[in-house]
Design a protein around this motif. Sequence first.
Motif, PDB file in Angstrom:
ATOM      1  N   LEU A 177     -74.528 -24.376  21.694  1.00  0.00           N
ATOM      2  CA  LEU A 177     -74.683 -23.250  22.613  1.00  0.00           C
ATOM      3  C   LEU A 177     -73.308 -22.774  23.058  1.00  0.00           C
ATOM      4  O   LEU A 177     -72.442 -23.588  23.386  1.00  0.00           O
ATOM      5  CB  LEU A 177     -75.509 -23.684  23.832  1.00  0.00           C
ATOM      6  N   THR A 178     -73.110 -21.457  23.067  1.00  0.00           N
ATOM      7  CA  THR A 178     -71.831 -20.890  23.502  1.00  0.00           C
ATOM      8  C   THR A 178     -72.074 -19.644  24.345  1.00  0.00           C
ATOM      9  O   THR A 178     -73.106 -18.982  24.213  1.00  0.00           O
ATOM     10  CB  THR A 178     -70.938 -20.498  22.311  1.00  0.00           C
ATOM     11  N   PHE A 179     -71.117 -19.322  25.206  1.00  0.00           N
ATOM     12  CA  PHE A 179     -71.120 -18.026  25.870  1.00  0.00           C
ATOM     13  C   PHE A 179     -69.728 -17.704  26.390  1.00  0.00           C
ATOM     14  O   PHE A 179     -68.933 -18.591  26.698  1.00  0.00           O
ATOM     15  CB  PHE A 179     -72.157 -17.943  26.998  1.00  0.00           C
ATOM     16  N   ASN A 180     -69.442 -16.397  26.444  1.00  0.00           N
ATOM     17  CA  ASN A 180     -68.220 -15.863  27.032  1.00  0.00           C
ATOM     18  C   ASN A 180     -68.612 -14.830  28.075  1.00  0.00           C
ATOM     19  O   ASN A 180     -69.635 -14.152  27.940  1.00  0.00           O
ATOM     20  CB  ASN A 180     -67.334 -15.189  25.970  1.00  0.00           C
ATOM     21  N   ALA A 181     -67.786 -14.685  29.103  1.00  0.00           N
ATOM     22  CA  ALA A 181     -68.090 -13.719  30.159  1.00  0.00           C
ATOM     23  C   ALA A 181     -66.800 -13.252  30.801  1.00  0.00           C
ATOM     24  O   ALA A 181     -65.772 -13.941  30.750  1.00  0.00           O
ATOM     25  CB  ALA A 181     -69.010 -14.344  31.212  1.00  0.00           C
ATOM     26  N   LEU A 191     -74.243 -25.415  33.613  1.00  0.00           N
ATOM     27  CA  LEU A 191     -73.882 -24.201  32.880  1.00  0.00           C
ATOM     28  C   LEU A 191     -74.156 -22.952  33.712  1.00  0.00           C
ATOM     29  O   LEU A 191     -73.344 -22.028  33.752  1.00  0.00           O
ATOM     30  CB  LEU A 191     -74.664 -24.128  31.570  1.00  0.00           C
ATOM     31  N   ALA A 192     -75.320 -22.913  34.353  1.00  0.00           N
ATOM     32  CA  ALA A 192     -75.678 -21.747  35.152  1.00  0.00           C
ATOM     33  C   ALA A 192     -74.723 -21.571  36.331  1.00  0.00           C
ATOM     34  O   ALA A 192     -74.345 -20.446  36.674  1.00  0.00           O
ATOM     35  CB  ALA A 192     -77.118 -21.878  35.641  1.00  0.00           C
ATOM     36  N   ALA A 193     -74.312 -22.675  36.945  1.00  0.00           N
ATOM     37  CA  ALA A 193     -73.374 -22.594  38.069  1.00  0.00           C
ATOM     38  C   ALA A 193     -72.022 -22.068  37.611  1.00  0.00           C
ATOM     39  O   ALA A 193     -71.403 -21.234  38.290  1.00  0.00           O
ATOM     40  CB  ALA A 193     -73.219 -23.970  38.715  1.00  0.00           C
ATOM     41  N   THR A 217     -70.123 -18.008  38.539  1.00  0.00           N
ATOM     42  CA  THR A 217     -68.876 -17.730  39.242  1.00  0.00           C
ATOM     43  C   THR A 217     -68.340 -16.343  38.924  1.00  0.00           C
ATOM     44  O   THR A 217     -67.583 -15.774  39.724  1.00  0.00           O
ATOM     45  CB  THR A 217     -67.795 -18.765  38.884  1.00  0.00           C
ATOM     46  N   LEU A 218     -68.713 -15.783  37.757  1.00  0.00           N
ATOM     47  CA  LEU A 218     -68.152 -14.499  37.335  1.00  0.00           C
ATOM     48  C   LEU A 218     -69.186 -13.401  37.149  1.00  0.00           C
ATOM     49  O   LEU A 218     -68.872 -12.227  37.337  1.00  0.00           O
ATOM     50  CB  LEU A 218     -67.372 -14.670  36.028  1.00  0.00           C
ATOM     51  N   VAL A 219     -70.400 -13.739  36.727  1.00  0.00           N
ATOM     52  CA  VAL A 219     -71.362 -12.705  36.340  1.00  0.00           C
ATOM     53  C   VAL A 219     -72.744 -13.020  36.885  1.00  0.00           C
ATOM     54  O   VAL A 219     -73.065 -14.169  37.201  1.00  0.00           O
ATOM     55  CB  VAL A 219     -71.437 -12.558  34.801  1.00  0.00           C
ATOM     56  N   ASP A 220     -73.580 -11.976  36.951  1.00  0.00           N
ATOM     57  CA  ASP A 220     -74.989 -12.132  37.326  1.00  0.00           C
ATOM     58  C   ASP A 220     -75.880 -12.242  36.099  1.00  0.00           C
ATOM     59  O   ASP A 220     -77.010 -12.729  36.205  1.00  0.00           O
ATOM     60  CB  ASP A 220     -75.453 -10.943  38.173  1.00  0.00           C
ATOM     61  N   GLU A 221     -75.401 -11.778  34.960  1.00  0.00           N
ATOM     62  CA  GLU A 221     -76.152 -11.838  33.704  1.00  0.00           C
ATOM     63  C   GLU A 221     -75.217 -12.304  32.612  1.00  0.00           C
ATOM     64  O   GLU A 221     -74.032 -11.945  32.598  1.00  0.00           O
ATOM     65  CB  GLU A 221     -76.737 -10.467  33.358  1.00  0.00           C
ATOM     66  N   VAL A 222     -75.743 -13.092  31.673  1.00  0.00           N
ATOM     67  CA  VAL A 222     -74.887 -13.670  30.650  1.00  0.00           C
ATOM     68  C   VAL A 222     -75.614 -13.693  29.308  1.00  0.00           C
ATOM     69  O   VAL A 222     -76.841 -13.818  29.249  1.00  0.00           O
ATOM     70  CB  VAL A 222     -74.454 -15.101  31.050  1.00  0.00           C
ATOM     71  N   LYS A 223     -74.844 -13.544  28.242  1.00  0.00           N
ATOM     72  CA  LYS A 223     -75.380 -13.631  26.884  1.00  0.00           C
ATOM     73  C   LYS A 223     -75.146 -15.038  26.361  1.00  0.00           C
ATOM     74  O   LYS A 223     -74.001 -15.480  26.209  1.00  0.00           O
ATOM     75  CB  LYS A 223     -74.690 -12.612  25.975  1.00  0.00           C
ATOM     76  N   LEU A 224     -76.234 -15.764  26.103  1.00  0.00           N
ATOM     77  CA  LEU A 224     -76.162 -17.108  25.540  1.00  0.00           C
ATOM     78  C   LEU A 224     -76.457 -17.046  24.052  1.00  0.00           C
ATOM     79  O   LEU A 224     -77.394 -16.357  23.630  1.00  0.00           O
ATOM     80  CB  LEU A 224     -77.171 -18.039  26.215  1.00  0.00           C
ATOM     81  N   THR A 225     -75.679 -17.746  23.261  1.00  0.00           N
ATOM     82  CA  THR A 225     -75.908 -17.802  21.819  1.00  0.00           C
ATOM     83  C   THR A 225     -76.230 -19.240  21.428  1.00  0.00           C
ATOM     84  O   THR A 225     -75.432 -20.157  21.666  1.00  0.00           O
ATOM     85  CB  THR A 225     -74.679 -17.304  21.038  1.00  0.00           C
ATOM     86  N   PHE A 226     -77.429 -19.423  20.850  1.00  0.00           N
ATOM     87  CA  PHE A 226     -77.872 -20.723  20.368  1.00  0.00           C
ATOM     88  C   PHE A 226     -77.769 -20.729  18.845  1.00  0.00           C
ATOM     89  O   PHE A 226     -78.028 -19.715  18.196  1.00  0.00           O
ATOM     90  CB  PHE A 226     -79.336 -20.985  20.757  1.00  0.00           C
ATOM     91  N   ILE A 273     -79.002  -7.220  25.821  1.00  0.00           N
ATOM     92  CA  ILE A 273     -77.721  -7.758  25.380  1.00  0.00           C
ATOM     93  C   ILE A 273     -76.694  -6.639  25.228  1.00  0.00           C
ATOM     94  O   ILE A 273     -75.507  -6.821  25.514  1.00  0.00           O
ATOM     95  CB  ILE A 273     -77.890  -8.514  24.043  1.00  0.00           C
ATOM     96  N   GLY A 274     -77.146  -5.475  24.806  1.00  0.00           N
ATOM     97  CA  GLY A 274     -76.225  -4.360  24.604  1.00  0.00           C
ATOM     98  C   GLY A 274     -75.548  -3.900  25.878  1.00  0.00           C
ATOM     99  O   GLY A 274     -74.488  -3.268  25.824  1.00  0.00           O
ATOM    100  N   ALA A 275     -76.153  -4.202  27.022  1.00  0.00           N
ATOM    101  CA  ALA A 275     -75.571  -3.786  28.292  1.00  0.00           C
ATOM    102  C   ALA A 275     -74.610  -4.823  28.871  1.00  0.00           C
ATOM    103  O   ALA A 275     -73.985  -4.579  29.899  1.00  0.00           O
ATOM    104  CB  ALA A 275     -76.683  -3.522  29.305  1.00  0.00           C
ATOM    105  N   LEU A 276     -74.497  -5.979  28.201  1.00  0.00           N
ATOM    106  CA  LEU A 276     -73.637  -7.047  28.698  1.00  0.00           C
ATOM    107  C   LEU A 276     -72.261  -6.971  28.048  1.00  0.00           C
ATOM    108  O   LEU A 276     -72.140  -6.724  26.853  1.00  0.00           O
ATOM    109  CB  LEU A 276     -74.261  -8.419  28.413  1.00  0.00           C
TER     110      LEU A 276
END
Length: 286
Positions: free
Chosen positions: A51-55, A31-33, A37-46, A144-147
């Motif tokens: 678990l889901t995330f969009n970036a 998941l981290a890899a 590919t697109l971002v340095d920081e990510v919002k994960l939702t459990f 999270i607000g900055a992502l």
Amino acid sequence: MLAETETPGAVPSAPIPMSFLTARAGLLRELAAVAGTLVDEVKLTFGPDGLTFNAVDPQHVAMLSASLPPACFRQRHFPEPRSVGLDVKLLRKVLTRWGESEPVMDIAAPSAHGGSDSSGWVEGKGAVTLRLGPMRRSLWGVDIGALTEPRIPKLDLSTVVSMPTSLLRLMVDSIGDVSDHLVFEAEYGPAWGAALRVVDGGHDDRNGGVEFSIGPFDEVHVTMQKGTAKVRAAFPLDYFQTFVKVIRAPYVRLEFADEYPMRITFALSGGGGEAFFLIAPRIEND
């Protein structure tokens, strides 16, 4: 740290309810890899659904969406959704210290309640603790607000291609020798059905050109919506070069149409989860 602390002379507070997931270290590394590919920081939702995330990348050329259903985890206890922003590079650094075969890793976070508390939870940022055997590693959240969390568009794309990931890598590597973008063409003929052609997007005489012509055979399946005779779409190569490095699934599904984004879908965690990239087309001049 997420452990509860006491203030001298104060009445001990009740333990803070914890939410947790138990997963393979290799799954989290994957998941981290993918996120990296697109971002340095990510919002994960459990949450109860896994678990889901969009970036989206800073240039807004590509998006990513990933989901892991509850079946991907050995244990889970997230009664309500919780979100945390994490530094992807730090997460990958921590996970590389643990072997692929390590079977169990806990991801823990306090259950929801407002404000901040002795567990280290700060609403809007969060924190998680990774546990593996005797080791416990706390990761503070980022704001999270900055992502930027994009809304993933729903696209009805006319052409679908299923192929081995190894073939996509070969296409990307070969075309990368001569060009900075690649072109996908699909054409339907009543005699042969749907066929795929992938070519470089332009080359000089010194380097020559690259072309893949693929008709119907066992490992590549091409389908086109009824009434679609021919489709052509060009895409920047550098994103593909990054994507194919992290896709571990044996097969990928490519969906595209004239001057629309391409959706590249692949399995995660041995087929339990799923992720896809969306990459904007390169508009060609007539």
